[in-house]
Design a protein around this motif. Sequence first.
Motif: not given
Length: 979
Positions: A799-824
Amino acid sequence: MKAEAKEKKKSGAILAASAGIFVIALSVSSFFLIQIIGRMNRSANQNLLTSSRVINEGLNNKITLDQEMLNTLADLLALEEEDMVGKTLCKYTDFTDFYQFSYINMDGKGTDSKGNTIYASDFQFDEISLSQGKNGISAPYYGSSGRLQLTYQSPVIRDGKQVGAVYADRIVNDYNLPTLFTFHNGAGSAFVVDSDGKFIISSRGTGGEKDIFSYLGEQGNGDAVRETLRQVMEEEKSGTLTIVYKDQKSLLGFLPVEAPEGCYLLTVIPRSILQQEATPIICMLCCMFCLLLIGGISISALLAGRQSMKADVKQKEYREKLFGNLSANIDFAFMLYTPEQQKVELVSDNLPGLLGITSQQVMERPGQVFDASGMSREDEARNGFLRGTLGEQITRESMVGSGPNEVRRWIAVHLIPADYGQYLAVFHETTSEHDMRDQLADALTQAQNSNRARTAFFSSMSHDIRTPMNGIIGMTNIALKNLDDREKVESCLNKITAASGHLLSLINEVLDMSRIESGRISLKEENVHLPSLIGNLLSVIKPDMDKKGQSLRMQSRILEHDTVISDTLHLQKILLNLLSNAVKYTQEGGEIRLLISELPMESDTIRMRFVVEDNGFGMSPAFLERIFLPFERAEDSRMNQVPGTGLGLAITKSIVDLMGGLISVESREHEGSRFTVEIPLKLPAQQVEEFPELSGYSALIVDDDRDACESIGLILQESGVRANWVNNGPAAVEQVYKAHEEKDDYCVVILDWRMPGMDGLETARQIRGRLGSEVPILLLSAYDWESVKEEALEAGINGFLTKPIFRTELLEQMKYYIWDKNKETEKQEAEKAVTAKLQPEEAENLQGIRILTAEDNELNREIIVELLENSGAVVDSAQNGKEALDYYLNSSPGYYHLILMDVNMPVMDGLEAVRAIRDSGREDAAMIPVIAMTADVFKEDINKCREAGMNAHIGKPVELDKLYSTLRRFLNTGKSGEM
């Protein structure tokens, strides 16, 4: 008896001697009084002439500025095609104070700014530009405006050859400005008359009279005054006359003016106004004269009665009383001094307050009063006053308070030889007059600098506009000569497109500055998604950075808010101007840094700080003082090679100020520059944010920027994530492998792309080589995903995170790759859906689509018809709104799929035509899409199109991608939309 007779004879002799002395004193005083009054009268005359010359200079400046503005229009018309001259004249009329513009070609035929055909033979004035190739101004005459007007004339030169002439009509009374034609706080008036005395520019109270001579007669002046004025005007002299004006004795100043030719500037003001400061002095002198006479008679009587001592005392009392009254009622301080005795006779009560020394100090040391007033000890006038050798009145002016903690003041000292061997020193403060003169000088300097900057701007713009124009013309000629060589023609067209885009950007900057200076710019309040805005900015400047081999370094801590309320377009323009300047003025291989931080203010407002820093050319301290002024560009051989108008930073500062923000700059030559912008931004209505609960999970952060690691780690820890960080790739590989060996694998690894030594992609390859694909890896970069996507996927990036990093985007990415891998799988399907969107070739396919176009310009009409027909569309074209309306009404309902409508057209404009279509009552009248295609691109213009009933707006010059995407949007929906 003899003794008594002798005493009487002695008394008579004393009385006779006293009378003789006072007769002489009376004569001398009268002489000085007459001289003083004469000097004051001459001073009043000179002041009036000075005011007349100031007004004359102001009128000449305005006339010269108008002539220069017409010359600039002539230069612009030299670049225009003749069929576009009418529109240019019309637009120029809207943006200037001229009543009307006209253009005549060398055949004597032309057009005016109202679109009328005109001929040189129809002019009511002596024409010189077309016939003689000269600039000029006509004599005043009554023209088409119905009022007295002037016509400015200027030849139009193209490639060293005259192709025509341009004329500008100006209402003469437009120059009648209160700030110019009144003076002395409105007490004085000015007007301009021709050689016959007829009013050209009237003043207050002259509206009912035809000429100055009848007006003077109506004011009660005799034939002698009027004949004298007539004679001096015939002889073209300047001077003053004493007249009666509004039942007051007044002065009339007369001065010939350069333009309009043969005219005179007349000024009139009551004499009492000019002498209002001198009148009290005259009164005082008269009072002193009377007191002197009374004192003389008293002294004679006392001498005759042997009471000379009492007379001296009484005279001194009178004198002290006079000085006391003077000092109590005016702002002047006095000192009366007798050089022969080196004695200070009198000091006014207000002198200590003015000069800061006591009366006792002045009495003991007379020279100290001059030290306190700032006079030099070597001053000859000062020494002549103290020694008694001063023979005439002298005035000195000095500044006091030059120390760092002292108040700067100006003191004027008038040294006046008085009677009986005494001298009078008069002191008064002139700080306010000096400040006013300084302000006027500063205003003059600023105006001169502005004029020089505008001249430099027009010179620069001429060069910058001609450069892309030369490319367009040159490439067009090359393409015409190589029509059979498709590759050559395509290369020429690509270069023409690039040059046209550059030319359009120059014009847009000039128009933006014009809107800002005229106060016509307004800010919208809309939701701004900061990650998208910053991503768009970086995608715009990245191609230019890649061409110069420059690198971008993005630095910021985690930003709490990704959406704010602002004006997207203007916020983006601020950052784009700063970043594009950094790219342009940084050498190849240089580095540009963008730092973004969020500063709290109030509950519903934040203050966002943007810092753009480079290691480029830098700027001198002298240029930094005027960097935000319009039309300013640094004088540097490297910067002169960069195209531009000198308006970008002026526009940027104006927008920042309009937003209530601050902008500052730091720079050193050859070291680079740093621009800092702080803007207050409102937050949208608060919404409850439910951040995911990530307790028990772990993450590794890899970035050479320690601040970035700490801020990301802090956010993750607040959400329950156990976060570790390292500063380089090798350490990251070892840390991940160590966790794997300890059966405590990281749930997510966040890698920075640009790191010294081993970059993020190589780090990802080594992690995949040792651990496989189990651990999700996110790539962190300031660049967009598409530029690195292929190489990143090959390296094993998830996945990809764009600088500058915003709290919402960071936590959404973490949630996706920790909880929702099945959504790939769903994500891949979404990407396929995006890929399945229309390809450019499909978007341009308009086979069977019937389109009605309205365009009055033949070349533009040919271009749009050719483009649409090449795409398969069936096109009907109209030359104006009336023809377009007829086409529509004569067709069957639903025949046309959509309408492309120009706005500014003859007979019937586009707005009126659209209203007529919407009100026609046909069943498809409300549904057929109507798209504006016009050069009017300001917000107000777009609003007018929407209010008239149009569905969308496409600005000229037309961008093909936008044209086809807009057409396809309405064709796919099958119904009208909204702009």
